[in-house]
Design a protein around this motif. Structure first.
Motif, mmCIF file in Angstrom:
data_model
loop_
_atom_site.group_PDB
_atom_site.id
_atom_site.type_symbol
_atom_site.label_atom_id
_atom_site.label_comp_id
_atom_site.label_asym_id
_atom_site.label_seq_id
_atom_site.Cartn_x
_atom_site.Cartn_y
_atom_site.Cartn_z
ATOM 1 N N ALA A 145 5.082 1.127 1.862
ATOM 2 C CA ALA A 145 5.114 0.729 3.269
ATOM 3 C C ALA A 145 5.796 -0.626 3.442
ATOM 4 C CB ALA A 145 3.695 0.677 3.829
ATOM 5 N N ALA A 146 5.639 -1.528 2.461
ATOM 6 C CA ALA A 146 6.298 -2.833 2.544
ATOM 7 C C ALA A 146 7.808 -2.686 2.475
ATOM 8 C CB ALA A 146 5.809 -3.745 1.427
ATOM 9 N N GLY A 206 -2.174 0.420 -2.354
ATOM 10 C CA GLY A 206 -3.579 0.058 -2.260
ATOM 11 C C GLY A 206 -4.230 0.568 -1.000
ATOM 12 N N GLY A 207 -3.655 1.607 -0.419
ATOM 13 C CA GLY A 207 -4.192 2.155 0.816
ATOM 14 C C GLY A 207 -5.290 3.169 0.596
ATOM 15 N N ILE A 227 9.415 -5.023 10.312
ATOM 16 C CA ILE A 227 8.681 -4.337 11.382
ATOM 17 C C ILE A 227 7.241 -4.076 10.981
ATOM 18 C CG2 ILE A 227 10.762 -3.216 12.278
ATOM 19 C CD1 ILE A 227 9.851 -0.644 10.809
ATOM 20 N N ASN A 228 6.412 -3.784 11.972
ATOM 21 C CA ASN A 228 5.032 -3.377 11.720
ATOM 22 C C ASN A 228 5.019 -1.973 11.133
ATOM 23 O OD1 ASN A 228 4.277 -5.795 12.914
ATOM 24 N ND2 ASN A 228 4.009 -4.857 14.930
ATOM 25 N N TYR A 229 3.901 -1.635 10.494
ATOM 26 C CA TYR A 229 3.804 -0.340 9.808
ATOM 27 C C TYR A 229 2.683 0.509 10.385
ATOM 28 C CZ TYR A 229 2.624 3.117 6.235
ATOM 29 O OH TYR A 229 2.325 4.282 5.574
ATOM 30 N N ASN A 230 3.003 1.783 10.580
ATOM 31 C CA ASN A 230 2.019 2.748 11.060
ATOM 32 C C ASN A 230 1.992 3.939 10.109
ATOM 33 O OD1 ASN A 230 0.267 4.306 12.623
ATOM 34 N ND2 ASN A 230 1.938 5.196 13.812
ATOM 35 N N ASN A 288 -4.677 2.173 7.167
ATOM 36 C CA ASN A 288 -3.503 1.788 6.371
ATOM 37 C C ASN A 288 -2.413 1.071 7.184
ATOM 38 O OD1 ASN A 288 -4.628 2.893 4.045
ATOM 39 N ND2 ASN A 288 -3.614 4.866 4.320
ATOM 40 N N ASP A 289 -2.584 0.937 8.486
ATOM 41 C CA ASP A 289 -1.568 0.244 9.295
ATOM 42 C C ASP A 289 -1.599 -1.264 9.007
ATOM 43 O OD1 ASP A 289 -1.321 2.742 10.388
ATOM 44 O OD2 ASP A 289 -2.037 2.201 12.383
#
Length: 528
Positions: free
Chosen positions: A269-270, A310-311, A393-396, A409-410
């Motif tokens: 996600a990163a 690590g989610g 950006i933000n993560y969803n 996990n967001d």
């Protein structure tokens, strides 16, 4: 009687004649003699491919440790019901065995043989390969057995002692290499540079610079001296793609292709947050676009989706539609260890720190980005370097939108970094740019990025969502990250006294919450 005596005498003569050549007659004509092996250096050289092949790890040593902790890749698989390394509950820890059993042990044999035969170059080459492995392993554990390795009573070196020993060994190696630039004895065993000592001499300097940068916060005077020595040395640094250090895979597939084939790893996600946010064209070289457009409704022009490292993982199938590795990686025959892009980023940081000979920080920074784009075959580098507005950006986690409160996990990005250099910015802001780009450029080689993240706090990665750290291994606060791997269980059992002794040199006990020597937590600005 005379006839019988003649026969006996003749027999003795024949026997004596036969025994004169007995040794030659009993040599297997199909077996290579020890003397032949020695003449061709095969008795020494046969060790080197195995040593080089074991510098890197595989799924456990890299993908489920450094690669997860530096947020390159993430597993969609809830191994051990989600209680594992990625969620800070230590389950696998094997890199120690690989380095000591498959690199340090054969290196010692090679060095012993080389010393017996007076083969200085082979001896120093083995010493350098030891450094390539040990310098990675120390970023996992901290103190290691190095200066007394192979002795009857080996002990752990503190990290300060270890780095001092590594720098001293690099001095010895470079002295021998500089005096033997035309030596061709290693050619048949060198699948990296075809026996060119001058190329290996660049590795020595580039490694010295890497280690100097690593300790620059905790030992600034030593770091500056060693960094400037690396920069000034006549052999030079790795500053062109022709000198890039790639280690052969010796017929194996790169570990990421293998694990992707098992469906046990996906883009992180990163990576999505930073690469999509910065409109980075390298993302298409790294990863495969998703086929389900609903996963990337917030950025359809960049159809790549990552899993949070690590989610919380409910079922493996949940995240399998997310981005895999680019299939082209399965065809790799070698893997980067140290390239010109990293060296340029190290020089950029060295310039910020005022190290003599480092050049201009901006010029080095931009050269590092350009070298990385060229390495990966990505286009649009000029526009990328001029972009002063795009940010992460933000993560969803789309597939979990219906789970619990819909935010599982967001994360909201912690980073506002941009690509374009800003000379008016503070040194700390410039450092964030350098390390963020160094992190992107080093993809597939997670060791140094994980060290840089702990050393500098950059790039600004998300915290572990499902933090299951505990008192057994060390508690990581919700606003912090894992600091190290504990010593392996075999050492904890059989060498407990040595660990107890070396703990006195550490910033704490043998826990994942104990910072390594160079991980000072202090803001970098104080050392500029």
């Amino acid at each position: 009687m005379k006839k019988l005596l003649f026969i006996l005498i003749a027999g003795v003569i024949v026997l004596n004649s036969c025994t004169d050549d007995f040794e030659d007659a009993n040599i297997n004509p199909y077996q290579i003699s020890q003397e032949s092996l020695r003449q061709d250096h095969n008795d020494i050289g046969s060790f080197y491919p195995k040593m080089l092949a074991n510098i890197f790890g595989h799924q456990i040593e890299e993908n489920l440790i450094a690669e997860s902790f530096c947020n390159y890749m993430a597993t969609p698989t809830p191994f051990v019901s989600g209680v594992n390394n990625t969620t800070y509950s230590i389950t696998w820890n094997t890199y120690w065995e690989r380095i000591y059993n498959s690199l340090m042990a054969p290196a010692q044999q090679a060095m012993n043989t080389a010393q017996e035969q007076g083969e200085q170059v082979f001896n120093e080459w083995a010493k350098l390969i030891r450094i390539l492995g040990i310098s990675r392993l120390t970023t996992y554990h901290g103190p290691l057995i190095y200066s007394t390795y192979g002795e009857a009573e080996s002990r752990y070196d503190s990290e300060e002692q270890l780095y001092t020993a590594l720098f001293a060994d690099l001095d010895d190696i470079q002295e021998v290499f500089a005096a033997n630039l035309e030596y061709e004895g290693i050619k048949n065993f060198d699948d990296v540079y075809e026996g060119k000592i001058a190329k290996w001499a660049k590795i020595v300097n580039s490694m010295r610079l890497r280690l100097a940068i690593r300790i620059s916060k905790v030992a600034p005077a030593l770091a500056k001296a060693q960094g400037e020595k690396a920069i000034a040395d006549a052999a030079g640094l790795i500053t062109s793609s022709g000198d890039d250090f790639y280690i052969p895979l010796y017929g194996s597939q790169i570990y990421l292709a293998v694990i992707t084939g098992w469906d046990d790893t996906r883009m992180s996600a990163a990576m999505e947050s930073i690469l999509v946010g910065l409109k980075d064209a390298r993302i298409a070289q790294f990863f495969e676009a998703v086929s389900d457009e609903s996963l990337v409704a917030d950025h359809p022009e960049f159809p790549y989706k990552g899993v949070r490292a690590g989610g919380r993982m409910e079922a493996k199938s949940d995240h399998l539609p997310y981005s895999k590795m680019n299939p082209a990686i399965a065809g790799w025959e070698e893997r980067p260890y140290l390239t010109s892009s990293e060296v340029y980023f190290d020089l950029a940081e060295a310039a910020l720190r005022g190290w003599e000979g480092a050049g201009d920080a901006q010029a080095n920074y931009e050269a590092g980005v350009r070298a990385s784009f060229a390495q990966w075959g990505a286009s649009g580098v000029d526009a990328y370097l001029a972009d002063a507005t795009s940010t992460p950006i933000n993560y969803n986690d789309v597939v979990y939108d219906a789970l619990d409160d819909g935010t599982v996990n967001d994360f909201v990005t912690r980073s506002t970094v941009t690509v374009a250099w800003n000379e008016a910015a503070s040194n700390e802001e410039k450092l964030e740019k350098i390390i963020t780009q160094k992190w992107i450029a080093a993809f597939t080689n997670p060791n140094e990025p994980w060290a840089d993240f702990r050393r500098t706090g950059y790039p600004k990665l998300p915290h572990v969502y499902n933090n299951l750290s505990n008192a057994d291994w060390g508690i990581i606060p919700a606003d912090e990250w894992i600091k190290r791997m504990p010593f392996v269980q075999d050492q904890r059992i059989t060498n407990a006294a040595a660990i107890e002794t070396v703990e006195q040199t550490m910033n704490g006990t043998d826990l994942i919450s104990t910072r390594l020597w160079w991980d000072t937590e202090a803001k970098d600005e104080v050392n500029f």
